[in-house]
Design a protein around this motif. Sequence first.
Motif, PDB file in Angstrom:
ATOM      1  N   PRO A 179       0.796  -1.237   0.000  1.00 25.25           N
ATOM      2  CA  PRO A 179       0.000   0.000   0.000  1.00 25.25           C
ATOM      3  C   PRO A 179       0.824   1.281   0.000  1.00 25.25           C
ATOM      4  CG  PRO A 179      -0.146  -1.145   2.119  1.00 25.25           C
ATOM      5  CD  PRO A 179       0.494  -2.085   1.153  1.00 25.25           C
ATOM      6  N   LEU A 180       1.930   1.295   0.757  1.00 19.91           N
ATOM      7  CA  LEU A 180       2.754   2.503   0.806  1.00 19.91           C
ATOM      8  C   LEU A 180       3.387   2.783  -0.558  1.00 19.91           C
ATOM      9  CD1 LEU A 180       3.872   4.794   2.494  1.00 19.91           C
ATOM     10  CD2 LEU A 180       5.780   3.309   3.162  1.00 19.91           C
ATOM     11  N   SER A 181       3.899   1.705  -1.189  1.00 23.63           N
ATOM     12  CA  SER A 181       4.517   1.857  -2.509  1.00 23.63           C
ATOM     13  C   SER A 181       3.496   2.323  -3.540  1.00 23.63           C
ATOM     14  CB  SER A 181       5.137   0.526  -2.960  1.00 23.63           C
ATOM     15  OG  SER A 181       6.162   0.132  -2.077  1.00 23.63           O
ATOM     16  N   ILE A 182       2.285   1.783  -3.456  1.00 27.33           N
ATOM     17  CA  ILE A 182       1.236   2.187  -4.397  1.00 27.33           C
ATOM     18  C   ILE A 182       0.880   3.651  -4.194  1.00 27.33           C
ATOM     19  CG2 ILE A 182      -1.226   1.928  -4.923  1.00 27.33           C
ATOM     20  CD1 ILE A 182      -0.910  -1.031  -4.749  1.00 27.33           C
ATOM     21  N   GLY A 183       0.789   4.067  -2.933  1.00 28.92           N
ATOM     22  CA  GLY A 183       0.490   5.467  -2.644  1.00 28.92           C
ATOM     23  C   GLY A 183       1.548   6.401  -3.206  1.00 28.92           C
ATOM     24  N   VAL A 184       2.824   6.039  -3.012  1.00 26.22           N
ATOM     25  CA  VAL A 184       3.930   6.853  -3.535  1.00 26.22           C
ATOM     26  C   VAL A 184       3.905   6.872  -5.054  1.00 26.22           C
ATOM     27  CG1 VAL A 184       6.442   7.014  -3.731  1.00 26.22           C
ATOM     28  CG2 VAL A 184       5.401   6.461  -1.523  1.00 26.22           C
ATOM     29  N   ARG A 185       3.632   5.725  -5.658  1.00 26.15           N
ATOM     30  CA  ARG A 185       3.593   5.627  -7.114  1.00 26.15           C
ATOM     31  C   ARG A 185       2.468   6.485  -7.697  1.00 26.15           C
ATOM     32  NH1 ARG A 185       3.481  -0.298  -9.554  1.00 26.15           N
ATOM     33  NH2 ARG A 185       5.554  -0.262  -8.582  1.00 26.15           N
ATOM     34  N   ILE A 186       1.323   6.494  -7.034  1.00 23.43           N
ATOM     35  CA  ILE A 186       0.197   7.311  -7.500  1.00 23.43           C
ATOM     36  C   ILE A 186       0.568   8.789  -7.480  1.00 23.43           C
ATOM     37  CG2 ILE A 186      -2.140   8.105  -6.919  1.00 23.43           C
ATOM     38  CD1 ILE A 186      -2.697   5.254  -5.898  1.00 23.43           C
ATOM     39  N   ILE A 187       1.202   9.217  -6.392  1.00 22.12           N
ATOM     40  CA  ILE A 187       1.598  10.628  -6.261  1.00 22.12           C
ATOM     41  C   ILE A 187       2.629  10.996  -7.332  1.00 22.12           C
ATOM     42  CG2 ILE A 187       2.767  12.303  -4.772  1.00 22.12           C
ATOM     43  CD1 ILE A 187       1.522  10.830  -2.376  1.00 22.12           C
ATOM     44  N   GLN A 188       3.586  10.089  -7.572  1.00 21.88           N
ATOM     45  CA  GLN A 188       4.637  10.365  -8.551  1.00 21.88           C
ATOM     46  C   GLN A 188       4.109  10.408  -9.981  1.00 21.88           C
ATOM     47  OE1 GLN A 188       7.466   7.241  -7.669  1.00 21.88           O
ATOM     48  NE2 GLN A 188       8.609   8.516  -6.217  1.00 21.88           N
ATOM     49  N   SER A 189       3.212   9.493 -10.320  1.00 22.24           N
ATOM     50  CA  SER A 189       2.761   9.387 -11.706  1.00 22.24           C
ATOM     51  C   SER A 189       1.503  10.197 -12.017  1.00 22.24           C
ATOM     52  CB  SER A 189       2.498   7.915 -12.058  1.00 22.24           C
ATOM     53  OG  SER A 189       1.479   7.378 -11.229  1.00 22.24           O
ATOM     54  N   GLU A 190       0.656  10.415 -10.993  1.00 23.50           N
ATOM     55  CA  GLU A 190      -0.622  11.083 -11.254  1.00 23.50           C
ATOM     56  C   GLU A 190      -0.805  12.374 -10.460  1.00 23.50           C
ATOM     57  OE1 GLU A 190      -3.919   8.209 -10.998  1.00 23.50           O
ATOM     58  OE2 GLU A 190      -2.383   6.639 -10.951  1.00 23.50           O
ATOM     59  N   GLY A 191       0.095  12.605  -9.506  1.00 25.31           N
ATOM     60  CA  GLY A 191      -0.035  13.788  -8.668  1.00 25.31           C
ATOM     61  C   GLY A 191      -0.770  13.492  -7.375  1.00 25.31           C
ATOM     62  N   ALA A 192      -0.537  14.309  -6.348  1.00 23.38           N
ATOM     63  CA  ALA A 192      -1.142  14.091  -5.033  1.00 23.38           C
ATOM     64  C   ALA A 192      -2.666  14.147  -5.086  1.00 23.38           C
ATOM     65  CB  ALA A 192      -0.612  15.126  -4.038  1.00 23.38           C
ATOM     66  N   ALA A 193      -3.197  14.965  -5.987  1.00 25.35           N
ATOM     67  CA  ALA A 193      -4.659  15.106  -6.090  1.00 25.35           C
ATOM     68  C   ALA A 193      -5.325  13.798  -6.513  1.00 25.35           C
ATOM     69  CB  ALA A 193      -5.009  16.213  -7.078  1.00 25.35           C
ATOM     70  N   ALA A 194      -4.542  12.898  -7.149  1.00 24.12           N
ATOM     71  CA  ALA A 194      -5.096  11.628  -7.609  1.00 24.12           C
ATOM     72  C   ALA A 194      -5.548  10.749  -6.453  1.00 24.12           C
ATOM     73  CB  ALA A 194      -4.066  10.887  -8.456  1.00 24.12           C
ATOM     74  N   LEU A 195      -5.003  10.982  -5.257  1.00 26.51           N
ATOM     75  CA  LEU A 195      -5.428  10.217  -4.086  1.00 26.51           C
ATOM     76  C   LEU A 195      -6.884  10.495  -3.729  1.00 26.51           C
ATOM     77  CD1 LEU A 195      -2.273  10.577  -1.793  1.00 26.51           C
ATOM     78  CD2 LEU A 195      -3.030   8.521  -3.013  1.00 26.51           C
ATOM     79  N   PHE A 196      -7.410  11.591  -4.277  1.00 29.80           N
ATOM     80  CA  PHE A 196      -8.814  11.923  -4.029  1.00 29.80           C
ATOM     81  C   PHE A 196      -9.656  11.750  -5.286  1.00 29.80           C
ATOM     82  CE2 PHE A 196      -6.768  13.825  -0.406  1.00 29.80           C
ATOM     83  CZ  PHE A 196      -7.678  13.615   0.615  1.00 29.80           C
ATOM     84  N   SER A 197      -9.164  10.927  -6.236  1.00 28.33           N
ATOM     85  CA  SER A 197      -9.959  10.601  -7.419  1.00 28.33           C
ATOM     86  C   SER A 197     -11.233   9.889  -6.977  1.00 28.33           C
ATOM     87  CB  SER A 197      -9.171   9.693  -8.368  1.00 28.33           C
ATOM     88  OG  SER A 197      -8.023  10.342  -8.848  1.00 28.33           O
ATOM     89  N   GLY A 198     -12.357  10.349  -7.488  1.00 28.12           N
ATOM     90  CA  GLY A 198     -13.625   9.712  -7.144  1.00 28.12           C
ATOM     91  C   GLY A 198     -14.214  10.173  -5.826  1.00 28.12           C
ATOM     92  N   ILE A 199     -13.694  11.274  -5.267  1.00 31.83           N
ATOM     93  CA  ILE A 199     -14.207  11.748  -3.970  1.00 31.83           C
ATOM     94  C   ILE A 199     -15.677  12.144  -4.068  1.00 31.83           C
ATOM     95  CG2 ILE A 199     -13.420  14.110  -4.406  1.00 31.83           C
ATOM     96  CD1 ILE A 199     -13.535  12.333  -0.976  1.00 31.83           C
ATOM     97  N   SER A 200     -16.098  12.670  -5.237  1.00 28.62           N
ATOM     98  CA  SER A 200     -17.503  13.055  -5.393  1.00 28.62           C
ATOM     99  C   SER A 200     -18.406  11.823  -5.330  1.00 28.62           C
ATOM    100  CB  SER A 200     -17.717  13.794  -6.725  1.00 28.62           C
ATOM    101  OG  SER A 200     -17.348  12.986  -7.834  1.00 28.62           O
TER     102      SER A 200
END
Length: 322
Positions: A75-96
Amino acid sequence: MGLKGFVEGGVASVIAGASTHPLDLIKVRMQLQGESHVPNLSSVQSCRPAFALSSTANISIPTTLELPAPTRVGPLSIGVRIIQSEGAAALFSGISATLLRQTLYSTTRMGLYDVLKHKWTDPDTNSMPLASKIGAGLISGAVGAAVGNPADVAMVRMQADGRLPVDHRRNYKSVVDALSQMSKQEGVASLWRGSSLTVNRAMIVTASQLASYDQAKEMILEKGLLSDGIGTHVAASFVAGFVASVASNPIDVIKTRVMNMKVEPGVEPPYKGALDCAVKTVKAEGPMALYKGFIPTISRQGPFTVVLFVTLEQVRKLLKDF
Protein backbone atom coordinates in the motif's frame (compact mmCIF):
# COMPACT_ATOMS: atom_id res chain seq x y z
CA MET A 1 -36.51 9.39 16.45
CA GLY A 2 -36.30 7.60 13.09
CA LEU A 3 -35.45 10.69 11.03
CA LYS A 4 -32.88 11.85 13.56
CA GLY A 5 -31.06 8.53 13.29
CA PHE A 6 -30.72 8.99 9.53
CA VAL A 7 -29.34 12.52 9.97
CA GLU A 8 -26.85 11.43 12.64
CA GLY A 9 -25.67 8.45 10.62
CA GLY A 10 -25.44 10.47 7.40
CA VAL A 11 -23.31 13.27 8.87
CA ALA A 12 -20.94 10.82 10.56
CA SER A 13 -20.62 8.66 7.43
CA VAL A 14 -19.83 11.55 5.08
CA ILE A 15 -17.12 12.86 7.40
CA ALA A 16 -15.60 9.39 7.86
CA GLY A 17 -15.75 8.59 4.14
CA ALA A 18 -14.14 11.85 3.02
CA SER A 19 -11.32 11.66 5.59
CA THR A 20 -10.31 8.09 4.69
CA HIS A 21 -10.84 8.26 0.89
CA PRO A 22 -7.11 7.98 -0.07
CA LEU A 23 -6.83 4.70 1.87
CA ASP A 24 -9.91 3.37 0.10
CA LEU A 25 -8.44 4.31 -3.30
CA ILE A 26 -5.19 2.47 -2.51
CA LYS A 27 -7.23 -0.55 -1.40
CA VAL A 28 -9.08 -0.61 -4.75
CA ARG A 29 -5.82 -0.39 -6.71
CA MET A 30 -4.36 -3.29 -4.71
CA GLN A 31 -7.47 -5.44 -5.21
CA LEU A 32 -7.15 -5.00 -8.99
CA GLN A 33 -3.51 -6.11 -9.10
CA GLY A 34 -2.98 -9.32 -11.05
CA GLU A 35 -6.07 -9.20 -13.27
CA SER A 36 -5.09 -11.05 -16.43
CA HIS A 37 -7.35 -9.09 -18.80
CA VAL A 38 -6.05 -5.62 -17.90
CA PRO A 39 -3.90 -4.13 -20.67
CA ASN A 40 -0.31 -3.77 -19.51
CA LEU A 41 3.26 -4.11 -20.71
CA SER A 42 3.75 -7.64 -19.38
CA SER A 43 3.32 -8.98 -22.89
CA VAL A 44 3.96 -7.37 -26.22
CA GLN A 45 1.92 -9.11 -28.89
CA SER A 46 2.80 -9.78 -32.54
CA CYS A 47 6.48 -8.78 -32.56
CA ARG A 48 7.15 -9.71 -36.18
CA PRO A 49 10.75 -9.94 -37.46
CA ALA A 50 11.86 -6.95 -39.51
CA PHE A 51 13.69 -9.14 -42.03
CA ALA A 52 12.89 -12.28 -44.04
CA LEU A 53 14.79 -15.55 -44.12
CA SER A 54 14.85 -18.18 -46.82
CA SER A 55 12.34 -20.97 -46.49
CA THR A 56 15.15 -23.47 -45.97
CA ALA A 57 16.58 -21.76 -42.91
CA ASN A 58 15.90 -23.79 -39.79
CA ILE A 59 15.59 -20.85 -37.45
CA SER A 60 12.60 -20.22 -35.24
CA ILE A 61 11.83 -16.66 -34.25
CA PRO A 62 9.06 -16.11 -31.64
CA THR A 63 6.22 -13.85 -32.67
CA THR A 64 5.33 -13.01 -29.07
CA LEU A 65 7.74 -11.44 -26.63
CA GLU A 66 7.00 -12.27 -23.01
CA LEU A 67 8.28 -9.86 -20.39
CA PRO A 68 8.32 -10.45 -16.62
CA ALA A 69 5.02 -9.71 -14.92
CA PRO A 70 5.04 -6.50 -12.88
CA THR A 71 5.97 -6.94 -9.24
CA ARG A 72 3.08 -6.61 -6.82
CA VAL A 73 3.71 -3.91 -4.30
CA GLY A 74 2.31 -2.86 -0.95
CA PRO A 75 0.00 0.00 0.00
CA LEU A 76 2.75 2.50 0.81
CA SER A 77 4.52 1.86 -2.51
CA ILE A 78 1.24 2.19 -4.40
CA GLY A 79 0.49 5.47 -2.64
CA VAL A 80 3.93 6.85 -3.54
CA ARG A 81 3.59 5.63 -7.11
CA ILE A 82 0.20 7.31 -7.50
CA ILE A 83 1.60 10.63 -6.26
CA GLN A 84 4.64 10.36 -8.55
CA SER A 85 2.76 9.39 -11.71
CA GLU A 86 -0.62 11.08 -11.25
CA GLY A 87 -0.04 13.79 -8.67
CA ALA A 88 -1.14 14.09 -5.03
CA ALA A 89 -4.66 15.11 -6.09
CA ALA A 90 -5.10 11.63 -7.61
CA LEU A 91 -5.43 10.22 -4.09
CA PHE A 92 -8.81 11.92 -4.03
CA SER A 93 -9.96 10.60 -7.42
CA GLY A 94 -13.63 9.71 -7.14
CA ILE A 95 -14.21 11.75 -3.97
CA SER A 96 -17.50 13.06 -5.39
CA ALA A 97 -18.68 9.46 -5.85
CA THR A 98 -17.60 8.63 -2.29
CA LEU A 99 -19.62 11.52 -0.89
CA LEU A 100 -22.69 10.47 -2.89
CA ARG A 101 -22.21 6.84 -1.84
CA GLN A 102 -21.99 7.75 1.83
CA THR A 103 -25.02 10.01 1.52
CA LEU A 104 -27.12 7.25 -0.05
CA TYR A 105 -25.73 3.97 1.27
CA SER A 106 -24.42 4.79 4.73
CA THR A 107 -27.19 7.22 5.66
CA THR A 108 -29.76 4.53 4.81
CA ARG A 109 -28.03 1.69 6.63
CA MET A 110 -27.15 3.71 9.73
CA GLY A 111 -30.62 5.23 9.99
CA LEU A 112 -32.47 1.97 9.42
CA TYR A 113 -30.26 0.13 11.91
CA ASP A 114 -31.08 2.79 14.50
CA VAL A 115 -34.81 2.39 13.82
CA LEU A 116 -34.64 -1.41 14.14
CA LYS A 117 -32.47 -1.18 17.26
CA HIS A 118 -35.05 1.00 19.00
CA LYS A 119 -37.87 -1.31 17.96
CA TRP A 120 -36.11 -4.53 19.02
CA THR A 121 -34.51 -3.34 22.27
CA ASP A 122 -36.11 -4.86 25.37
CA PRO A 123 -37.70 -1.94 27.26
CA ASP A 124 -37.28 -3.69 30.62
CA THR A 125 -33.57 -4.50 30.36
CA ASN A 126 -32.76 -1.77 27.81
CA SER A 127 -30.63 -4.35 25.97
CA MET A 128 -30.72 -6.11 22.63
CA PRO A 129 -29.50 -9.69 22.00
CA LEU A 130 -26.48 -10.08 19.71
CA ALA A 131 -28.56 -12.12 17.24
CA SER A 132 -31.02 -9.24 16.93
CA LYS A 133 -28.17 -6.79 16.35
CA ILE A 134 -26.81 -8.98 13.58
CA GLY A 135 -30.29 -9.29 12.07
CA ALA A 136 -30.77 -5.53 12.12
CA GLY A 137 -27.37 -5.10 10.46
CA LEU A 138 -28.16 -7.59 7.71
CA ILE A 139 -31.47 -5.91 6.85
CA SER A 140 -30.22 -2.32 6.98
CA GLY A 141 -27.05 -3.20 5.02
CA ALA A 142 -29.04 -4.83 2.22
CA VAL A 143 -31.41 -1.88 1.84
CA GLY A 144 -28.59 0.66 1.98
CA ALA A 145 -26.55 -1.18 -0.67
CA ALA A 146 -29.48 -1.38 -3.07
CA VAL A 147 -29.95 2.38 -2.77
CA GLY A 148 -26.27 3.28 -3.09
CA ASN A 149 -25.05 0.82 -5.76
CA PRO A 150 -24.86 3.34 -8.66
CA ALA A 151 -22.56 5.60 -6.64
CA ASP A 152 -20.52 2.55 -5.61
CA VAL A 153 -19.91 1.52 -9.24
CA ALA A 154 -18.92 5.08 -10.16
CA MET A 155 -16.58 5.32 -7.18
CA VAL A 156 -14.73 2.08 -8.03
CA ARG A 157 -14.29 3.10 -11.67
CA MET A 158 -13.08 6.60 -10.85
CA GLN A 159 -10.61 5.28 -8.27
CA ALA A 160 -9.26 2.62 -10.65
CA ASP A 161 -9.03 4.78 -13.79
CA GLY A 162 -5.50 6.05 -13.16
CA ARG A 163 -3.97 2.56 -13.27
CA LEU A 164 -5.09 2.00 -16.88
CA PRO A 165 -3.17 2.99 -20.03
CA VAL A 166 -4.14 6.47 -21.21
CA ASP A 167 -6.11 5.20 -24.22
CA HIS A 168 -8.15 2.83 -22.01
CA ARG A 169 -9.15 5.36 -19.35
CA ARG A 170 -12.76 6.44 -18.95
CA ASN A 171 -11.83 9.94 -17.74
CA TYR A 172 -15.05 10.64 -15.85
CA LYS A 173 -15.18 14.30 -14.81
CA SER A 174 -17.41 13.74 -11.78
CA VAL A 175 -19.83 11.23 -10.32
CA VAL A 176 -22.66 12.82 -12.34
CA ASP A 177 -20.63 12.43 -15.54
CA ALA A 178 -19.79 8.82 -14.62
CA LEU A 179 -23.42 7.89 -14.04
CA SER A 180 -24.48 9.68 -17.24
CA GLN A 181 -21.85 7.98 -19.42
CA MET A 182 -22.54 4.54 -17.97
CA SER A 183 -26.27 4.94 -18.62
CA LYS A 184 -25.72 6.08 -22.23
CA GLN A 185 -22.97 3.65 -23.21
CA GLU A 186 -23.83 0.52 -21.21
CA GLY A 187 -27.48 0.99 -20.29
CA VAL A 188 -29.17 1.94 -17.03
CA ALA A 189 -28.74 -1.63 -15.79
CA SER A 190 -24.97 -1.04 -15.62
CA LEU A 191 -25.57 1.25 -12.63
CA TRP A 192 -26.52 -1.85 -10.67
CA ARG A 193 -23.67 -4.03 -11.96
CA GLY A 194 -22.39 -6.16 -9.12
CA SER A 195 -25.40 -5.23 -7.01
CA SER A 196 -25.71 -8.75 -5.60
CA LEU A 197 -22.11 -8.49 -4.42
CA THR A 198 -22.68 -5.00 -3.06
CA VAL A 199 -25.72 -6.17 -1.12
CA ASN A 200 -23.93 -9.23 0.26
CA ARG A 201 -20.89 -7.19 1.25
CA ALA A 202 -23.03 -4.47 2.83
CA MET A 203 -24.96 -7.05 4.83
CA ILE A 204 -21.72 -8.55 6.13
CA VAL A 205 -20.07 -5.18 6.83
CA THR A 206 -23.10 -3.63 8.52
CA ALA A 207 -23.90 -6.69 10.60
CA SER A 208 -20.29 -7.17 11.71
CA GLN A 209 -19.46 -3.47 12.11
CA LEU A 210 -22.54 -2.10 13.87
CA ALA A 211 -23.34 -5.22 15.88
CA SER A 212 -19.74 -5.69 17.07
CA TYR A 213 -19.47 -1.98 17.97
CA ASP A 214 -22.62 -2.09 20.09
CA GLN A 215 -21.58 -5.42 21.65
CA ALA A 216 -18.03 -4.28 22.44
CA LYS A 217 -19.27 -0.99 23.86
CA GLU A 218 -21.78 -2.77 26.11
CA MET A 219 -19.13 -5.22 27.38
CA ILE A 220 -16.66 -2.42 28.14
CA LEU A 221 -19.27 -0.48 30.10
CA GLU A 222 -20.68 -3.56 31.90
CA LYS A 223 -17.22 -4.65 33.08
CA GLY A 224 -16.39 -1.10 34.14
CA LEU A 225 -13.22 -1.01 32.06
CA LEU A 226 -13.93 2.53 30.85
CA SER A 227 -16.60 5.16 31.28
CA ASP A 228 -18.97 6.10 28.46
CA GLY A 229 -16.67 8.50 26.66
CA ILE A 230 -14.33 8.83 23.70
CA GLY A 231 -11.99 6.13 25.08
CA THR A 232 -14.79 3.57 25.05
CA HIS A 233 -15.96 4.69 21.60
CA VAL A 234 -12.46 4.40 20.12
CA ALA A 235 -11.82 0.96 21.67
CA ALA A 236 -15.17 -0.42 20.49
CA SER A 237 -14.56 1.10 17.05
CA PHE A 238 -11.25 -0.72 16.60
CA VAL A 239 -12.94 -4.02 17.44
CA ALA A 240 -15.71 -3.28 14.95
CA GLY A 241 -13.24 -2.26 12.23
CA PHE A 242 -11.17 -5.43 12.57
CA VAL A 243 -14.19 -7.75 12.55
CA ALA A 244 -15.70 -5.99 9.52
CA SER A 245 -12.40 -6.12 7.58
CA VAL A 246 -11.86 -9.85 8.10
CA ALA A 247 -15.46 -10.70 7.24
CA SER A 248 -15.85 -8.53 4.15
CA ASN A 249 -12.49 -8.49 2.32
CA PRO A 250 -13.04 -11.56 0.04
CA ILE A 251 -16.38 -10.36 -1.29
CA ASP A 252 -15.00 -6.82 -1.55
CA VAL A 253 -12.23 -8.01 -3.90
CA ILE A 254 -14.74 -9.76 -6.18
CA LYS A 255 -17.09 -6.76 -6.07
CA THR A 256 -14.32 -4.38 -7.06
CA ARG A 257 -13.28 -6.51 -10.03
CA VAL A 258 -16.81 -7.07 -11.34
CA MET A 259 -17.69 -3.39 -11.06
CA ASN A 260 -14.46 -2.27 -12.73
CA MET A 261 -14.58 -4.64 -15.72
CA LYS A 262 -14.98 -3.00 -19.11
CA VAL A 263 -17.88 -4.34 -21.17
CA GLU A 264 -17.81 -3.66 -24.90
CA PRO A 265 -20.42 -4.59 -27.54
CA GLY A 266 -19.61 -7.87 -29.27
CA VAL A 267 -16.80 -8.70 -26.84
CA GLU A 268 -17.18 -11.33 -24.15
CA PRO A 269 -16.84 -9.69 -20.70
CA PRO A 270 -13.90 -10.76 -18.51
CA TYR A 271 -16.29 -12.22 -15.93
CA LYS A 272 -19.74 -13.75 -16.37
CA GLY A 273 -20.67 -12.99 -12.79
CA ALA A 274 -19.51 -13.02 -9.19
CA LEU A 275 -18.91 -16.78 -8.99
CA ASP A 276 -17.00 -16.80 -12.28
CA CYS A 277 -14.86 -13.90 -11.04
CA ALA A 278 -14.13 -15.71 -7.77
CA VAL A 279 -13.16 -18.95 -9.54
CA LYS A 280 -10.92 -17.18 -12.09
CA THR A 281 -9.27 -15.09 -9.39
CA VAL A 282 -8.46 -18.10 -7.19
CA LYS A 283 -7.26 -20.21 -10.15
CA ALA A 284 -5.01 -17.49 -11.53
CA GLU A 285 -3.72 -15.95 -8.31
CA GLY A 286 -4.41 -18.41 -5.49
CA PRO A 287 -6.92 -18.28 -2.62
CA MET A 288 -5.07 -15.54 -0.77
CA ALA A 289 -5.91 -13.22 -3.69
CA LEU A 290 -9.29 -12.84 -1.98
CA TYR A 291 -7.46 -10.99 0.79
CA LYS A 292 -5.66 -8.61 -1.54
CA GLY A 293 -5.74 -5.12 -0.16
CA PHE A 294 -6.36 -6.39 3.38
CA ILE A 295 -3.71 -4.13 4.90
CA PRO A 296 -5.16 -0.95 3.38
CA THR A 297 -8.65 -2.33 4.06
CA ILE A 298 -8.00 -2.63 7.77
CA SER A 299 -5.87 0.53 7.69
CA ARG A 300 -8.86 2.33 6.25
CA GLN A 301 -11.59 0.41 8.10
CA GLY A 302 -9.96 1.13 11.47
CA PRO A 303 -9.75 4.94 11.08
CA PHE A 304 -13.06 5.00 9.18
CA THR A 305 -14.85 3.12 11.94
CA VAL A 306 -13.26 5.26 14.65
CA VAL A 307 -14.17 8.51 12.89
CA LEU A 308 -17.63 7.15 12.09
CA PHE A 309 -18.62 6.14 15.61
CA VAL A 310 -16.82 8.92 17.49
CA THR A 311 -18.48 11.47 15.20
CA LEU A 312 -21.81 9.65 15.54
CA GLU A 313 -21.66 9.76 19.33
CA GLN A 314 -20.82 13.49 19.27
CA VAL A 315 -23.60 14.27 16.80
CA ARG A 316 -26.02 12.34 19.01
CA LYS A 317 -25.05 14.54 21.94
CA LEU A 318 -25.58 17.68 19.88
CA LEU A 319 -29.00 16.52 18.66
CA LYS A 320 -30.03 15.00 21.97
CA ASP A 321 -32.63 17.68 22.70
CA PHE A 322 -34.14 17.67 19.20
